[in-house]
Write a protein that holds these residues in place. Sequence first.
Motif, PDB file in Angstrom:
ATOM      1  N   THR A   2      -7.161  -6.544   1.280  1.00  0.00           N
ATOM      2  CA  THR A   2      -6.321  -5.853   0.297  1.00  0.00           C
ATOM      3  C   THR A   2      -6.957  -5.893  -1.092  1.00  0.00           C
ATOM      4  N   VAL A  45      -5.037   2.695  -5.706  1.00  0.00           N
ATOM      5  CA  VAL A  45      -3.955   1.817  -6.153  1.00  0.00           C
ATOM      6  C   VAL A  45      -2.744   1.889  -5.224  1.00  0.00           C
ATOM      7  N   GLU A  46      -2.343   3.094  -4.820  1.00  0.00           N
ATOM      8  CA  GLU A  46      -1.158   3.229  -3.968  1.00  0.00           C
ATOM      9  C   GLU A  46      -1.375   2.531  -2.625  1.00  0.00           C
ATOM     10  N   LYS A  63      -3.524   0.147  -1.990  1.00  0.00           N
ATOM     11  CA  LYS A  63      -3.637  -1.296  -2.241  1.00  0.00           C
ATOM     12  C   LYS A  63      -2.250  -1.922  -2.381  1.00  0.00           C
ATOM     13  N   ASN A  64      -1.362  -1.252  -3.100  1.00  0.00           N
ATOM     14  CA  ASN A  64      -0.007  -1.777  -3.261  1.00  0.00           C
ATOM     15  C   ASN A  64       0.729  -1.850  -1.934  1.00  0.00           C
ATOM     16  N   ARG A  65       0.612  -0.801  -1.130  1.00  0.00           N
ATOM     17  CA  ARG A  65       1.291  -0.793   0.179  1.00  0.00           C
ATOM     18  C   ARG A  65       0.711  -1.862   1.091  1.00  0.00           C
ATOM     19  N   SER A  91      -0.666  -4.623   0.142  1.00  0.00           N
ATOM     20  CA  SER A  91      -0.214  -5.915  -0.384  1.00  0.00           C
ATOM     21  C   SER A  91       1.203  -6.226   0.085  1.00  0.00           C
ATOM     22  N   GLU A  92       2.051  -5.204   0.132  1.00  0.00           N
ATOM     23  CA  GLU A  92       3.410  -5.404   0.637  1.00  0.00           C
ATOM     24  C   GLU A  92       3.383  -5.793   2.117  1.00  0.00           C
ATOM     25  N   CYS A 137       2.290  -9.339   2.387  1.00  0.00           N
ATOM     26  CA  CYS A 137       3.374 -10.262   2.036  1.00  0.00           C
ATOM     27  C   CYS A 137       4.371 -10.412   3.178  1.00  0.00           C
TER      28      CYS A 137
END
Length: 161
Positions: A107, A113-114, A116-118, A120-121, A124
């Motif tokens: 990640t 960016v989009e 990477k954010n998804r 990362s979610e 998590c």
Amino acid sequence: MNEKYIAYETLVANRDAATWAMYSAGASLVSAFLTLFAIGVAAFQLKSWKMQEELGELKNFRLAAFRFQRAIAMAPQSLCKRERLDDREFLALMKAYEAGDSLYETTLVMHQVETKNRCSEIYCEMTEIFESYTDGAFTRDEARDQILDIRIREPLLNPQK
């Protein structure tokens, strides 16, 4: 020498110079068009390379998620109220931690960016499941099945054909 002859030779020399200047201008024009064409090809290739790089990043993330799920499947069945793991179980648990680290690293290297954010979610979510497993709230099979569920329902991990 006759001045008419000198004027004629000057005229011929100027005509030849003008002809060569015209050829040079034509060559410069062709060179400019070829340079613009090369810029267009380079821009297309750069865009193509960027798309390939993004696909490679997603492929690495999917593979890391699969390896994380597989590492959990090889971990000890349950960690609740266990005082000590034997060496084989400890190594299997450490491989699961390493697979989680690998998932996190994939990640970090993403550029978009989009995405990477998804990712990362998703990471998590998976680590919460793993933490619940290591705290004894889940068995290995329950954790593995929940991660498989994430892998199935997430479009980034299971692209539609």
